[in-house]
Motif scaffolding. Structure first.
Motif, PDB file in Angstrom:
ATOM      1  N   PHE A 157     -12.857  37.581 -35.904  1.00  0.00           N
ATOM      2  CA  PHE A 157     -12.145  37.396 -37.175  1.00  0.00           C
ATOM      3  C   PHE A 157     -11.166  38.538 -37.449  1.00  0.00           C
ATOM      4  O   PHE A 157      -9.990  38.310 -37.741  1.00  0.00           O
ATOM      5  N   TYR A 158     -11.638  39.762 -37.351  1.00  0.00           N
ATOM      6  CA  TYR A 158     -10.804  40.900 -37.751  1.00  0.00           C
ATOM      7  C   TYR A 158      -9.742  41.273 -36.720  1.00  0.00           C
ATOM      8  O   TYR A 158      -8.851  42.065 -37.015  1.00  0.00           O
ATOM      9  N   SER A 159      -9.810  40.712 -35.510  1.00  0.00           N
ATOM     10  CA  SER A 159      -8.766  40.983 -34.518  1.00  0.00           C
ATOM     11  C   SER A 159      -7.716  39.876 -34.483  1.00  0.00           C
ATOM     12  O   SER A 159      -6.824  39.890 -33.623  1.00  0.00           O
ATOM     13  N   TRP A 160      -7.813  38.918 -35.406  1.00  0.00           N
ATOM     14  CA  TRP A 160      -6.924  37.757 -35.380  1.00  0.00           C
ATOM     15  C   TRP A 160      -5.457  38.175 -35.441  1.00  0.00           C
ATOM     16  O   TRP A 160      -4.619  37.687 -34.683  1.00  0.00           O
ATOM     17  N   ARG A 161      -5.125  39.068 -36.378  1.00  0.00           N
ATOM     18  CA  ARG A 161      -3.720  39.465 -36.564  1.00  0.00           C
ATOM     19  C   ARG A 161      -3.213  40.297 -35.400  1.00  0.00           C
ATOM     20  O   ARG A 161      -2.035  40.234 -35.050  1.00  0.00           O
ATOM     21  N   GLN A 162      -4.090  41.094 -34.799  1.00  0.00           N
ATOM     22  CA  GLN A 162      -3.661  41.974 -33.714  1.00  0.00           C
ATOM     23  C   GLN A 162      -3.479  41.231 -32.400  1.00  0.00           C
ATOM     24  O   GLN A 162      -2.645  41.605 -31.576  1.00  0.00           O
ATOM     25  N   MET A 163      -4.279  40.194 -32.176  1.00  0.00           N
ATOM     26  CA  MET A 163      -4.267  39.513 -30.873  1.00  0.00           C
ATOM     27  C   MET A 163      -3.394  38.258 -30.930  1.00  0.00           C
ATOM     28  O   MET A 163      -3.856  37.124 -30.815  1.00  0.00           O
ATOM     29  N   LYS A 164      -2.101  38.490 -31.102  1.00  0.00           N
ATOM     30  CA  LYS A 164      -1.118  37.414 -31.093  1.00  0.00           C
ATOM     31  C   LYS A 164      -0.363  37.440 -29.772  1.00  0.00           C
ATOM     32  O   LYS A 164      -0.513  38.342 -28.959  1.00  0.00           O
ATOM     33  N   GLY A 165       0.486  36.432 -29.580  1.00  0.00           N
ATOM     34  CA  GLY A 165       1.354  36.419 -28.412  1.00  0.00           C
ATOM     35  C   GLY A 165       0.596  36.369 -27.108  1.00  0.00           C
ATOM     36  O   GLY A 165      -0.237  35.482 -26.868  1.00  0.00           O
ATOM     37  N   SER A 166       0.828  37.351 -26.249  1.00  0.00           N
ATOM     38  CA  SER A 166       0.214  37.370 -24.914  1.00  0.00           C
ATOM     39  C   SER A 166      -1.297  37.574 -24.973  1.00  0.00           C
ATOM     40  O   SER A 166      -2.008  37.280 -24.009  1.00  0.00           O
ATOM     41  N   LYS A 167      -1.807  38.091 -26.076  1.00  0.00           N
ATOM     42  CA  LYS A 167      -3.240  38.341 -26.205  1.00  0.00           C
ATOM     43  C   LYS A 167      -4.001  37.137 -26.781  1.00  0.00           C
ATOM     44  O   LYS A 167      -5.216  37.179 -26.927  1.00  0.00           O
ATOM     45  N   LYS A 168      -3.263  36.078 -27.131  1.00  0.00           N
ATOM     46  CA  LYS A 168      -3.888  34.942 -27.809  1.00  0.00           C
ATOM     47  C   LYS A 168      -4.935  34.272 -26.921  1.00  0.00           C
ATOM     48  O   LYS A 168      -5.998  33.848 -27.399  1.00  0.00           O
ATOM     49  N   GLY A 169      -4.662  34.154 -25.631  1.00  0.00           N
ATOM     50  CA  GLY A 169      -5.623  33.537 -24.728  1.00  0.00           C
ATOM     51  C   GLY A 169      -6.934  34.287 -24.695  1.00  0.00           C
ATOM     52  O   GLY A 169      -8.021  33.680 -24.672  1.00  0.00           O
ATOM     53  N   THR A 170      -6.848  35.621 -24.708  1.00  0.00           N
ATOM     54  CA  THR A 170      -8.065  36.442 -24.739  1.00  0.00           C
ATOM     55  C   THR A 170      -8.835  36.215 -26.030  1.00  0.00           C
ATOM     56  O   THR A 170     -10.069  36.136 -26.031  1.00  0.00           O
ATOM     57  N   HIS A 171      -8.091  36.081 -27.127  1.00  0.00           N
ATOM     58  CA  HIS A 171      -8.738  35.847 -28.426  1.00  0.00           C
ATOM     59  C   HIS A 171      -9.461  34.508 -28.444  1.00  0.00           C
ATOM     60  O   HIS A 171     -10.574  34.388 -28.975  1.00  0.00           O
TER      61      HIS A 171
END
Length: 585
Positions: A157-171
């Motif tokens: 939940f709290y990493s939602w804003r940080q893990m955008k773009g290229s990190k979205k798959g990891t999220h």
């Protein structure tokens, strides 16, 4: 709510869970020292309402919240996956809002769970000692998985804003791990209930001695119960999300908010009713396993003391289907071209109403001696509608009508352009007519065969025809409406408020139904804590009346929605605070 760094969120989650567990074990330790020793049979008594009612209320509340926080992540992560693959910000927003709901609900789940953790060992020490002797290691695995799930949930939940773009798959992968943890916890807790209800004779002896722990875990109803709970959790969680969206729609101040929450409510409701289509089949599988374990228990549940409870279930599920159909029929008003399909609504209503009437017709009714002498034990006409042959048929036909309501809504603003469109409409009509006729014919033939043939052969064929017809219709419409002319986009937000009360009605009814079915499942053990092994010798070792159970279930439902209302209010308040501070929510 204000942004919190993912690392701080992990610390917050661990502290919160440790605090709840620490308080629980501390209070448990103190109470065991302060309270008088349990009775010779191994019981303590809760004041005023009694131990059974107290544990009943707390356990059902915990089960409701657990269903919510285990069910919502499944479709929340699915939504995020689709938003990632399609690069759709609207899907990402709804996934985030779903995640916000279940993350905040974790606190309430843990609080109620802590009360249950204290109550069971204090009030039923002998039974809990036996359960720990047989399945104790699974409890510690449960605690470990609970810690991992909490860490993953807070980080997700709290990493939602940080893990955008290229990190979205990891999220998205983190969300998948969250669901794996949730399903693992569901399997563990289902093994406890499965052992209590259908203990495996290869795992535990008749005197309660452990033979093989894995066999004790692998009870008759373990997997069917786990599957039933898994799909029911999704239905329930989506229902709560729909109720949240309905509440936000009613209280919305702008057209933009109404449009978004209208779409959120529709999406949640369709997820709920879609997964509910699978529940009758899995419930049937669960019933077969119970019969395989003990025919007496199966008869008790289906045709004995609990027979009238199935009539109550029919009333509730029929009400849910009516709410769903009503919502879909009203939704035609926001679809350009939807008015073309108004003429079919009255026929769908009649089919649903007739199915509802058959479903709630009892096999036997209360009669005076004079009436019984004149008429016999059963009504000469309606008595035939009170058996499973007719009720299974009514279920299949009612669900088919509901699926058609959904199909009409989906295609109401489109015109197919494929050359074989006329043939496609003919095929659709043929599938609907033939599958309905086949289900009715099998229902009639079910009166002419033994119960074994009906249960093991004909009923599965009925549900198989239903699912096959749905698959055919879904594939047909997908092919026929590919590239179709769109008459106009849905006018989201252009819905009367009464439509939102239908969504709330679905959720409230399903919550009450869950409580009553929990009463039935527990009551199947009759006067046993563990069926055939650990006998219940407390003053509560009897089955309460259905009326009494309905009162307790109603109290549970009221308390649950009071707490859910507090959750909704907290989210809205945090959003307002964040808006004033300029932070993301």
């Amino acid at each position: 709510m204000a942004d919190v760094s993912p690392s701080k969120s992990l610390i917050k989650g661990v502290i919160k869970l440790t605090l709840f567990l620490g308080v629980g074990f501390a209070v448990l330790f103190i109470l065991n020292r302060v309270l008088s020793a349990p009775t010779e049979d191994g019981y303590r008594f809760f004041p005023v309402i009694g131990s059974r009612v107290w544990v009943w209320i707390i356990a059902q509340l915990h089960l409701n919240f657990a269903a919510f926080v285990l069910g919502v992540p499944i479709f929340a992560v699915s939504m995020e996956f689709m938003s990632w693959r399609r690069n759709d910000e609207r899907l990402d927003r709804i996934a985030y809002d779903f995640t916000k709901l279940f993350t905040l609900a974790y606190t309430l789940t843990a609080a109620v769970g802590t009360i249950l953790l204290i109550s069971l060992p204090v009030l039923y020490p002998k039974f809990i000692d036996h359960l720990m002797k047989i399945l104790g290691p699974t409890w510690w695995v449960y605690v470990l998985v609970m810690y991992v799930e909490t860490l993953v949930c807070y980080y997700y939940f709290y990493s939602w804003r940080q893990m955008k773009g290229s990190k979205k798959g990891t999220h998205v992968a983190i969300g998948g791990l969250l669901n794996i943890m949730g399903i693992t916890m569901l399997l563990i807790t289902s093994s406890w209930v499965g052992y209590m209800t259908t203990p495996n004779p290869h795992g535990v002896s008749e005197t309660g001695e452990l033979i093989n722990r894995w066999q004790a875990i692998k009870s008759y109803m373990w997997i069917p119960l786990s599957l039933h709970r898994l799909f029911a959790n999704v239905v329930f969680g989506a229902g709560i999300a729909a109720a949240y969206a309905a509440y936000r729609f009613i209280t919305a101040e702008t057209d933009e908010q109404r449009a978004y929450y209208d779409w959120m409510g529709y999406t949640s409701a369709m997820i709920s009713i879609g997964f509910s289509l699978i529940l009758p089949g899995i419930g049937y599988l669960l019933g077969v396993e119970i019969y395989s374990f003990n025919e007496q228990m199966g008869i008790q549940l289906m045709g004995g003391f609990f027979a009238w409870l199935w009539v109550m279930q029919a009333i509730l599920i029929g009400a849910i289907l009516m709410f769903v159909n009503y919502y879909l029929w009203i939704s035609l008003n926001k679809m350009p071209g939807g008015e073309r399909y108004f003429k079919y609504v009255k026929y769908l209503f009649i089919v649903n109403l007739l199915g509802y009437a058959v479903w709630l017709t009892p096999h036997s009714i209360a009669l005076s001696l004079e009436e019984a002498r004149r008429m016999g034990a059963y009504h000469p006409v309606l008595g035939s509608l009170g058996v499973m042959a007719s009720k299974n048929t009514a279920v299949v036909v009612s669900y088919m009508a509901t699926f058609l309501s959904f199909t009409i809504f989906k295609i109401s603003n489109k015109e197919p352009i494929v050359s074989w469109a006329k043939l496609g409409h003919t095929i659709r009509a043929a599938v609907i007519v033939l599958s309905t006729a086949a289900a009715i014919a099998i229902g009639i033939y079910s009166y002419m065969v033994t119960s074994a043939v009906r249960v093991k052969v004909l009923s599965p064929i009925q549900f198989g025809i239903f699912f096959l017809s749905i698959i055919i219709l879904f594939v047909l419409d997908t092919m026929m409406y590919k590239g179709a002319i769109v008459i106009g986009e849905p006018r989201w937000g252009k819905m009367p408020e009464r439509s939102q009360y239908a969504l709330i009605g679905i959720t409230v009814t399903f919550t009450w139904l869950m409580a009553m079915m929990g009463y039935m499942r527990s009551g199947g053990r009759q006067f046993w804590h563990v069926y055939g092994i650990v006998k219940d010798t407390s003053p509560d070792a009897y089955l309460p009346t259905h009326g009494y159970a309905a009162v307790v279930s109603s109290i549970v439902t009221v308390i649950f929605f009071a707490l859910i209302g507090l959750l909704f209010w907290s989210i809205m308040k945090l959003e307002k605070v964040a808006d004033k501070g300029g932070a993301q929510t």
